[in-house]
Design a protein around this motif. Structure first.
Motif, PDB file in Angstrom:
ATOM      1  N   LEU A   1       0.800  -1.293  -0.040  1.00  0.00           N
ATOM      2  CA  LEU A   1      -0.098   0.181   0.033  1.00  0.00           C
ATOM      3  C   LEU A   1       0.935   1.081   0.066  1.00  0.00           C
ATOM      4  N   ARG A   2       1.999   1.253   0.918  1.00  0.00           N
ATOM      5  CA  ARG A   2       2.852   2.586   0.812  1.00  0.00           C
ATOM      6  C   ARG A   2       3.606   2.815  -0.660  1.00  0.00           C
TER       7      ARG A   2
ATOM      8  N   LEU B   1       4.470   6.528  -0.836  1.00  0.00           N
ATOM      9  CA  LEU B   1       5.085   6.872   0.519  1.00  0.00           C
ATOM     10  C   LEU B   1       6.544   6.066   0.644  1.00  0.00           C
ATOM     11  N   GLU B   2       6.404   5.129  -0.323  1.00  0.00           N
ATOM     12  CA  GLU B   2       7.873   4.369  -0.459  1.00  0.00           C
ATOM     13  C   GLU B   2       7.951   4.164  -1.905  1.00  0.00           C
ATOM     14  N   THR B   3       9.321   4.371  -2.322  1.00  0.00           N
ATOM     15  CA  THR B   3       9.614   4.398  -3.707  1.00  0.00           C
ATOM     16  C   THR B   3       9.999   2.733  -3.885  1.00  0.00           C
TER      17      THR B   3
ATOM     18  N   ILE C   1       5.333  13.620  -7.764  1.00  0.00           N
ATOM     19  CA  ILE C   1       5.132  12.232  -6.769  1.00  0.00           C
ATOM     20  C   ILE C   1       3.668  12.722  -6.055  1.00  0.00           C
ATOM     21  N   ARG C   2       3.591  13.986  -5.920  1.00  0.00           N
ATOM     22  CA  ARG C   2       2.301  14.382  -4.947  1.00  0.00           C
ATOM     23  C   ARG C   2       0.959  14.321  -5.998  1.00  0.00           C
ATOM     24  N   LYS C   3       1.327  14.531  -7.201  1.00  0.00           N
ATOM     25  CA  LYS C   3       0.310  14.341  -8.351  1.00  0.00           C
ATOM     26  C   LYS C   3      -0.184  13.043  -8.480  1.00  0.00           C
ATOM     27  N   ASN C   4       0.722  12.006  -8.557  1.00  0.00           N
ATOM     28  CA  ASN C   4       0.575  10.624  -8.660  1.00  0.00           C
ATOM     29  C   ASN C   4      -0.226  10.207  -7.258  1.00  0.00           C
ATOM     30  N   ARG C   5      -0.173  10.801  -6.156  1.00  0.00           N
ATOM     31  CA  ARG C   5      -0.582  10.183  -4.858  1.00  0.00           C
ATOM     32  C   ARG C   5      -2.196  10.360  -4.979  1.00  0.00           C
TER      33      ARG C   5
ATOM     34  N   HIS D   1      -4.212  10.029  -7.003  1.00  0.00           N
ATOM     35  CA  HIS D   1      -4.957   8.624  -7.863  1.00  0.00           C
ATOM     36  C   HIS D   1      -5.580   7.752  -6.692  1.00  0.00           C
ATOM     37  N   PHE D   2      -4.709   7.922  -5.478  1.00  0.00           N
ATOM     38  CA  PHE D   2      -5.017   6.868  -4.491  1.00  0.00           C
ATOM     39  C   PHE D   2      -5.436   7.554  -3.123  1.00  0.00           C
ATOM     40  N   GLY D   3      -6.473   7.315  -2.524  1.00  0.00           N
ATOM     41  CA  GLY D   3      -6.513   7.624  -0.920  1.00  0.00           C
ATOM     42  C   GLY D   3      -6.128   6.417   0.099  1.00  0.00           C
ATOM     43  N   LEU D   4      -5.681   6.890   1.114  1.00  0.00           N
ATOM     44  CA  LEU D   4      -5.142   5.832   1.991  1.00  0.00           C
ATOM     45  C   LEU D   4      -5.671   6.064   3.479  1.00  0.00           C
ATOM     46  N   VAL D   5      -6.481   5.334   3.971  1.00  0.00           N
ATOM     47  CA  VAL D   5      -6.642   5.393   5.234  1.00  0.00           C
ATOM     48  C   VAL D   5      -5.767   4.289   6.120  1.00  0.00           C
ATOM     49  N   PHE D   6      -5.075   5.073   7.201  1.00  0.00           N
ATOM     50  CA  PHE D   6      -4.292   4.482   7.899  1.00  0.00           C
ATOM     51  C   PHE D   6      -4.794   3.525   9.142  1.00  0.00           C
ATOM     52  N   GLN D   7      -3.932   2.896   9.685  1.00  0.00           N
ATOM     53  CA  GLN D   7      -4.435   2.138  10.808  1.00  0.00           C
ATOM     54  C   GLN D   7      -4.731   3.092  11.945  1.00  0.00           C
ATOM     55  N   ASN D   8      -4.005   3.955  12.457  1.00  0.00           N
ATOM     56  CA  ASN D   8      -4.082   4.825  13.375  1.00  0.00           C
ATOM     57  C   ASN D   8      -4.736   6.240  13.335  1.00  0.00           C
ATOM     58  N   PHE D   9      -5.317   6.456  12.202  1.00  0.00           N
ATOM     59  CA  PHE D   9      -6.415   7.633  11.738  1.00  0.00           C
ATOM     60  C   PHE D   9      -5.569   8.828  11.235  1.00  0.00           C
ATOM     61  N   ASN D  10      -4.382   9.148  12.008  1.00  0.00           N
ATOM     62  CA  ASN D  10      -3.750  10.184  11.416  1.00  0.00           C
ATOM     63  C   ASN D  10      -4.556  11.601  11.068  1.00  0.00           C
ATOM     64  N   LEU D  11      -5.505  11.781  12.159  1.00  0.00           N
ATOM     65  CA  LEU D  11      -5.960  13.128  11.921  1.00  0.00           C
ATOM     66  C   LEU D  11      -5.136  14.255  12.767  1.00  0.00           C
ATOM     67  N   PHE D  12      -5.195  15.621  12.185  1.00  0.00           N
ATOM     68  CA  PHE D  12      -4.728  16.748  12.837  1.00  0.00           C
ATOM     69  C   PHE D  12      -5.445  16.899  14.060  1.00  0.00           C
ATOM     70  N   PRO D  13      -4.415  16.849  15.157  1.00  0.00           N
ATOM     71  CA  PRO D  13      -5.471  17.101  16.481  1.00  0.00           C
ATOM     72  C   PRO D  13      -6.033  18.587  16.735  1.00  0.00           C
ATOM     73  N   GLN D  14      -5.368  19.580  15.957  1.00  0.00           N
ATOM     74  CA  GLN D  14      -5.669  20.963  16.148  1.00  0.00           C
ATOM     75  C   GLN D  14      -6.880  21.485  15.193  1.00  0.00           C
ATOM     76  N   TYR D  15      -7.257  20.491  14.347  1.00  0.00           N
ATOM     77  CA  TYR D  15      -8.557  20.729  13.517  1.00  0.00           C
ATOM     78  C   TYR D  15      -9.648  19.852  13.919  1.00  0.00           C
ATOM     79  N   THR D  16     -10.778  20.521  13.543  1.00  0.00           N
ATOM     80  CA  THR D  16     -12.114  19.806  13.723  1.00  0.00           C
ATOM     81  C   THR D  16     -12.326  18.703  12.798  1.00  0.00           C
TER      82      THR D  16
END
Length: 255
Positions: free
Chosen positions: A47-48, A53-55, A82-86, A88-103
């Protein structure tokens, strides 16, 4: 018909350890593919690599017939490519990885805002879409909450909405319920099941065997960095051809 995703001879090593060894598979639009296997089999690394996120060290990745990565092609791409290529994919992580300072709403809006022209019209459209996605996730009454005010299941549903906000061709889940208490697992699996019914193209790395069987069009079993077996859920999980697949499923049913 050109597959939405085609992966050929994908390879990835970390030091002397080969984690992915000649991975080959393709996906049709609207297909849900579950990837199962023991820890360390290469599922997350796959997935990475797909999300850049890995080459990869070798092989190629194509979306809708366009090569996003080809180890035999030109050298390293720019960070902008690389950002443009990303996208094409959406990634949902194991540990959510939300920004705590944002709603919750701000978390879903953030990436589309960064990709927009910054106009008031764009901001209004992005907010409207984020509200609709959170409503789809059953979180219309939690939009103003910060991550610490949400349960794990609610945080993961915000993360799914965030991944959908950029309209990816392929949505990837990396063990989306592994960080959840058992009673919260069902609400996240229900959302993923709903996306499958809407024919969202998805790759789901999961340890939920019954869910993988029920929701998937195809199952891939990985072990030791290779695809041991792939096919329909009935073929792989009920009538596996390979001994290693049978061992894994037998051990899993005893766990």
């Amino acid at each position: 018909m050109i597959p939405i995703l085609e992966v050929k001879n994908l390879q990835k090593s970390f030091g002397e350890t080969a984690v992915l060894k000649d991975i080959n598979f393709s996906m049709e639009e609207g297909e849900a593919v579950s990837v199962i296997g023991s820890s360390g089999s290469g599922k997350t690394t796959l997935l990475r690599c797909l999300n850049f996120l890995e080459t990869p060290d070798g092989g190629s990745i194509s979306v809708n017939g366009n090569a996003l990565f080809d180890a035999k092609g030109p050298g390293a791409k720019s960070e902008a490519e690389i950002r443009k290529n990303r996208l094409h994919f959406g990634l949902v992580f194991q540990n959510f990885n939300l920004f705590p300072q944002y709603t919750a709403l701000e978390n879903v809006c953030l990436a589309p805002k960064l990709a927009s022209d910054g106009s008031a019209e764009a901001a209004a459209a992005i907010r409207k879409q984020a509200e609709e996605l959170l409503d789809q996730m059953g979180l219309s009454d939690r939009m103003g909450n910060y991550p610490h005010q949400l349960s794990g299941g609610q945080q993961q549903r915000v993360a799914i909405a965030r991944a959908l906000a950029l309209h990816p061709d392929i949505l990837c889940f990396d063990e989306p319920t592994s960080a959840l208490d058992p009673e919260l697992t069902g609400e996240v699996l229900k959302v993923i099941r709903g996306l499958a019914e809407q024919k969202m193209t998805m790759i789901i790395v999961t340890h939920e065997m019954a869910f993988a069987h029920d929701v998937s069009d195809r199952v891939i079993f990985m072990d030791g960095g290779v695809i041991v077996e792939q096919g329909s859920p009935a073929d792989v999980m009920e009538h596996p051809k390979e001994e290693r697949t049978r061992q894994f499923l037998a051990n899993y049913s005893k766990a």
